[in-house]
Design an enzyme around this catalytic site. Structure first.
Site, PDB file in Angstrom:
ATOM      1  CB  VAL A  41      -0.970  -0.009   1.207  1.00  0.00           C
ATOM      2  CG1 VAL A  41      -1.701   1.328   1.332  1.00  0.00           C
ATOM      3  CG2 VAL A  41      -1.964  -1.149   1.076  1.00  0.00           C
ATOM      4  CG  ASP A  49       8.871  -0.882   5.910  1.00  0.00           C
ATOM      5  OD1 ASP A  49       7.710  -0.813   5.467  1.00  0.00           O
ATOM      6  OD2 ASP A  49       9.346  -1.938   6.389  1.00  0.00           O
ATOM      7  CE1 TYR A  83       7.858   6.854  13.422  1.00  0.00           C
ATOM      8  CE2 TYR A  83       9.763   5.402  13.316  1.00  0.00           C
ATOM      9  CZ  TYR A  83       8.402   5.588  13.221  1.00  0.00           C
ATOM     10  OH  TYR A  83       7.576   4.556  12.893  1.00  0.00           O
ATOM     11  CD  GLN A 143      -9.019  -7.441   4.850  1.00  0.00           C
ATOM     12  OE1 GLN A 143      -8.810  -6.466   4.136  1.00  0.00           O
ATOM     13  NE2 GLN A 143     -10.156  -8.105   4.830  1.00  0.00           N
ATOM     14  NE  ARG A 202     -11.349  -3.466   4.457  1.00  0.00           N
ATOM     15  CZ  ARG A 202     -12.374  -3.705   3.630  1.00  0.00           C
ATOM     16  NH1 ARG A 202     -13.558  -4.024   4.111  1.00  0.00           N
ATOM     17  NH2 ARG A 202     -12.213  -3.624   2.324  1.00  0.00           N
ATOM     18  CB  ALA A 261      -3.651   3.513   4.328  1.00  0.00           C
ATOM     19  CG  ASN A 268      -8.049  -2.207   6.601  1.00  0.00           C
ATOM     20  OD1 ASN A 268      -8.853  -1.299   6.744  1.00  0.00           O
ATOM     21  ND2 ASN A 268      -7.744  -2.741   5.426  1.00  0.00           N
ATOM     22  N   PRO A 269      -7.742  -2.401  10.958  1.00  0.00           N
ATOM     23  CG  PRO A 269      -9.010  -2.900  12.850  1.00  0.00           C
ATOM     24  CD  PRO A 269      -7.678  -3.124  12.248  1.00  0.00           C
ATOM     25  CG  ASP A 292     -14.978   0.836   0.879  1.00  0.00           C
ATOM     26  OD1 ASP A 292     -14.874  -0.377   1.042  1.00  0.00           O
ATOM     27  OD2 ASP A 292     -14.268   1.662   1.497  1.00  0.00           O
ATOM     28  NE  ARG A 332     -12.068  -2.041  -3.799  1.00  0.00           N
ATOM     29  CZ  ARG A 332     -11.469  -2.453  -2.691  1.00  0.00           C
ATOM     30  NH1 ARG A 332     -12.139  -2.483  -1.552  1.00  0.00           N
ATOM     31  NH2 ARG A 332     -10.219  -2.834  -2.721  1.00  0.00           N
ATOM     32  CG  HIS A 387     -12.335   0.702   4.957  1.00  0.00           C
ATOM     33  ND1 HIS A 387     -12.735   0.540   3.655  1.00  0.00           N
ATOM     34  CD2 HIS A 387     -11.132   0.088   5.043  1.00  0.00           C
ATOM     35  CE1 HIS A 387     -11.810  -0.133   2.988  1.00  0.00           C
ATOM     36  NE2 HIS A 387     -10.827  -0.422   3.813  1.00  0.00           N
TER      37      HIS A 387
END
Ligand code: NAD
Length: 302
Positions: A12, A34, A65, A82, A88, A118, A120-121, A148, A151, A175
């Site tokens: 993502v 990362d 940081y 997931q 989620r 971004a 989840n959840p 969503d 989509r 979401h």
């Protein structure tokens, strides 16, 4: 000077970075953070090679940081993804631990920009970010049901052979599985959606939208291009002071949760939510989403 820091540069995070390079915008600096530093050194090299053909000139680097101190926006996509069949909400324990630590490190640097979440959840991670950062709620938002909604518009546009940009319909709520479409407010151009499509077909469309992530994950293990582009759309709405309406996850002070509603975004973050009428049936669906999110928040230690 617009500086974006991405924390969590997997599928993502990197789809967002790539989409950012390829759409005209006002980002000057892009910093990647990362756990896997070696991999993101490779990602920076790869992204740099887009620049000769990119519409933007962005300074891209591996960071830490301390880079958060003067960042305009921090986009977080760190954490577990997931698995096949996992909802989620199943990710809640793993990702809330990761988030508390990340937010603590960011706020140690006195970050005072905008958080866009971004992971989840989504609604729960955005709530944790707000709670732990202690920033005003207008500076903390989640991508929410923007994906969503994209989509939904794509599916309806395909079905009716109408440009998806002229489909004015929104997915709101969690979401997650309790999200829903307030069809009573949906239009195509100026005409009511319910004049074009039967209730049974509307429900089939809703199910396709709600289950899209499961279908993609079943086939390719993760979803990332769609969310990458949604995150860029939200970023541009903020950096360009657009006052654009997007279904992002924002703070609901009545229920003390984060939940997606159409909201106006500009350079201060979330300017305001849009008020609109719901039918009695839609109010019940919204309440179901509120309770789902509230129960999830109550299940973790904050
Ligand atoms: P991924 O496994 O590819 O990437 C996650 C990255 O986070 C990895 O690179 C990992 O090293 C990093 N990470 C983990 N802990 C970290 C920490 N403490 N600090 C810094 N980095 C850390 O997963 P992905 O496919 O990119 O998905 C990321 C998240 O986005 C998941 O929670 C997924 O469910 C979510 N997602 C959200 C949407 C949406 O609409 N909001 C859509 C798709 C995926």
């Amino acid at each position: 000077m617009n500086k974006i820091v991405i924390i969590g540069c997997g599928n993502v995070g990197m789809s967002y970075a790539y989409a950012l390079l390829n759409q005209k915008n006002s980002v000057n600096e892009l910093v990647l953070i990362d756990l896997d530093e070696e991999r993101i050194k490779g990602e920076v090299m790869d992204l740099n090679h887009c620049l000769p053909f990119s519409p933007n000139q962005i300074n891209i680097k591996v960071g830490n940081y301390q880079d958060c101190q003067d960042a305009t926006m921090i986009v977080i996509a760190a954490g577990a993804n997931q698995e096949i069949g996992e909802t989620r909400l199943d990710l809640i324990n793993k990702n809330s631990v990761i988030f508390k630590e990340i937010i603590r490190k960011v706020m140690k640097e006195n970050f005072d920009g905008i958080f866009l979440i971004a992971t989840n959840p989504l609604d729960i991670m955005t709530y944790i970010t707000w709670k732990y950062s202690k920033l005003p709620a207008y500076k903390v938002l989640g991508s929410g049901t923007s994906l969503d909604t994209a989509r939904l518009r794509f599916i309806i546009g395909e079905k009716l052979d109408i440009n998806s940009k002229n489909i004015h319909a929104y997915v709101i709520g969690e979401h997650g599985d309790s999200e829903f479409v307030p069809w009573s407010n949906a239009t195509i151009g100026l005409q009511k959606m319910t004049d074009f499509i039967s209730p049974r077909e509307l429900n089939d469309i809703y199910l396709d939208v709600r289950d899209a992530a499961y279908e993609i994950i079943k086939r390719k293990k993760a979803t990332y291009y769609g969310i990458g582009t949604c995150l860029v759309r939200i970023t541009n709405a903020i950096l360009n002071n657009e006052n654009s309406i997007l279904t992002v996850s924002t703070y609901d002070s009545i229920n003390d949760i984060y939940i997606s509603m159409p909201s106006i975004l500009n350079k201060s973050g979330v300017k305001q939510k849009i008020n609109f009428n719901l039918t009695e049936e839609e109010k019940i669906k919204l309440n179901h989403s509120v309770v789902t999110i509230k129960n999830a928040i109550n299940s973790i230690e904050l």
